[in-house]
Design an enzyme around this catalytic site. Structure first.
Site, mmCIF file in Angstrom:
data_model
loop_
_atom_site.group_PDB
_atom_site.id
_atom_site.type_symbol
_atom_site.label_atom_id
_atom_site.label_comp_id
_atom_site.label_asym_id
_atom_site.label_seq_id
_atom_site.Cartn_x
_atom_site.Cartn_y
_atom_site.Cartn_z
ATOM 1 N N HIS A 452 0.830 -1.214 0.000
ATOM 2 C CA HIS A 452 0.000 0.000 0.000
ATOM 3 C C HIS A 452 0.860 1.258 0.000
ATOM 4 C CE1 HIS A 452 0.847 0.626 4.309
ATOM 5 N NE2 HIS A 452 0.645 -0.685 4.462
ATOM 6 N N CYS A 468 2.646 -4.995 6.953
ATOM 7 C CA CYS A 468 2.385 -4.850 5.520
ATOM 8 C C CYS A 468 3.629 -4.334 4.798
ATOM 9 C CB CYS A 468 1.201 -3.912 5.310
ATOM 10 S SG CYS A 468 -0.371 -4.623 5.855
#
Length: 493
Positions: A452, A468
């Site tokens: 992301h 992440c």
């Protein structure tokens, strides 16, 4: 008898001497009486002067007949010839027999003026030493303009300008789309008053206005790497691990052996790939209009109350659009008004985004880098990344892309992920580039994990994440456009 005569003679001589001491001295010389312009006598009527000293030590000269004060002499001017003369000239007017002291510069100039006047030569009047503006020359006050017409001579009042209304619309993610500021292969146009940099014999000059080690030659290298798909992260004019990794990826992508110290090679590669590293960009009304938010709170519960996690300023939005560090953008344009449409600023000319489809992704944990390969196994893009942490490690093994979302909401769930502050309930944080996952979410088949964007592009590759794989917003968006669901993502140590 003789004794008597001698005694009387001595007494007479004594009386005459005492009379001489007690009587005033009578000045039989003719007295010069100087009249002022109005005819009033400015000296003592009969020459009798009384001299007093006040509490401040000033010498006060008083006409004994009329009681009028003739002059007041401060202590520091009593022995100053020039000060006494100035006082006398101010009170008495010109004195015909006033002597000149040729060792005095003022007297020398006055004597020279008197000579020129006697010869009939016109001279410019000397400046009055008491004039606070110091200019009594004939040119000091030019003739007033003449009005030969019948008008009043005053300019007409300015007519009010009807304000232009700018429609405020949310900035879409085009704010981080590539913008071609200038025509490639031509030197970027700088603002009109900016002179071209001097020749440096093939080496890039360092802009002295940039502080804390930021260098334009390093920024030029970063632009070159970014053009080839080897992202250095933010373009900030600084060497570091992100630049080193990007340079290695650049050499793999291009098959070259470029070194960071090869200034001539870097300039040649820039010329072949799109021209100068910097270009000019004109701020538009849409750039200035926003909308922008005043600030982004740290607490997730406060974030959830906002309408959008938008940009906070024009420089922040433009820095992301041109892949730059916001501080570096401001340093490059110290006098620019970013809030005024029409302002011309200097920006990175990073070129076009990578468009080759990706078949496989490697997330290198130790190298803090994401590398994307095409179907033939050729490296097409590389991005600095922050991959997990010791508290919340990233996944291991091979996974796959499940979906891609642009401008996503973010769901905070402390029961599944980390806990932020004192927030112990599920929150939905609105979309925007300053949200927790930035403006892009590339979800993996492992729940709650993905690649992301980020609200802090300058920290990519230098900090840890919550498991992440954050990239800069522009890198995540580039990857989102060349990846499809089913592409494998392999996490390597």
């Amino acid at each position: 008898m003789l004794r008597t005569i001698f005694t009387l003679s001595a007494l007479a001589a004594g009386l005459l001497a005492s009379n001489a001491m007690a009587s005033p001295i009578v000045d039989t010389a003719p007295r010069v009486v100087r009249a002022a312009n109005g005819g009033g006598i400015l000296v003592a009527q009969n020459g009798n002067l009384d001299i007093y000293y006040d509490a401040r030590g000033n010498r006060v000269i008083v006409d004994a007949e009329t009681g009028k004060v003739i002059a007041i002499q401060p202590p520091q001017t009593r022995l100053d010839r020039r000060a006494l003369r100035r006082e006398r000239l101010r009170n008495l007017g010109p004195v015909e027999d006033d002597p000149y002291y040729l060792d005095d510069p003022e007297d020398t100039a006055r004597f020279r003026r008197r000579q020129m006047e006697d010869e009939g030569r016109v001279i410019i009047p000397p400046a009055d030493e008491y004039d606070p503006y110091g200019d009594n020359s004939v040119e000091a006050f030019p003739e007033a303009p003449r009005d030969d017409g019948y008008g009043n001579g005053y300019p007409e009042a300015a007519q009010p300008v009807k304000p232009r209304t700018i429609e405020r619309q949310p900035l879409n993610e085009a704010s981080i789309e590539p913008v071609e500021p200038t025509v490639p292969n031509e030197q970027a146009a700088l603002p009109p008053d900016t002179a071209p940099p001097p020749s440096t014999g093939g080496k890039t000059a360092v802009d002295p206005s940039l502080a804390l080690g930021a260098r334009e030659d390093v920024a030029a290298l970063q632009v070159l790497l970014d053009r080839a798909g080897a992202s250095p992260g933010v373009i900030d004019g600084r060497f570091g691990s992100n630049v080193d990794k990007a340079l290695a990826a650049y050499n793999e992508i291009t098959g070259s052996n470029l070194k960071s110290t090869d200034a001539i090679g870097i300039q040649a590669a820039l010329a072949q790939s799109g021209g100068d590293a910097f270009a000019s960009y004109t701020i538009t009304p849409e750039d200035a209009a926003g909308p922008y938010v005043a600030s982004i709170p740290e607490d997730y519960s406060q974030k959830a109350q906002l309408d959008r996690m938008g940009y906070t300023s024009v420089p922040e939005a433009l820095a992301e659009r041109f892949h730059m560090d916001e501080t570096y953008l401001n340093k490059l344009n110290p006098d620019a008004n970013f809030n005024r449409p029409g302002t011309i600023i200097k920006v990175a000319n990073f070129g076009r985004l990578v468009a080759t489809p990706v078949a496989r992704i490697i997330a290198d944990k130790s190298n803090k880098q994401v590398r994307a390969y095409d179907a033939a196994g050729k490296l097409v893009a590389a991005y600095p990344a922050t991959i997990g942490s010791s508290d919340t490690p990233s996944p291991s093994g091979t996974h796959a892309v499940s979906r891609v979302a642009l401008d996503p909401n973010y769901t905070y769930n402390p029961n599944i992920n980390f806990k932020q502050g004192e927030n112990d309930r599920i929150l939905t944080i609105p979309p925007g580039p300053n949200g927790p996952v930035g403006s892009v979410w590339i979800a993996l088949d492992k729940p709650t994990y993905g690649i992301h964007g980020t609200p802090d592009p300058s920290k990519i590759g230098k900090t840890e994440s919550h498991g992440c794989v954050p990239l800069t917003n522009w890198d995540a968006r580039e990857l989102a456009k060349i990846v499809t669901p089913g592409v494998t993502v392999e996490f390597v140590e």
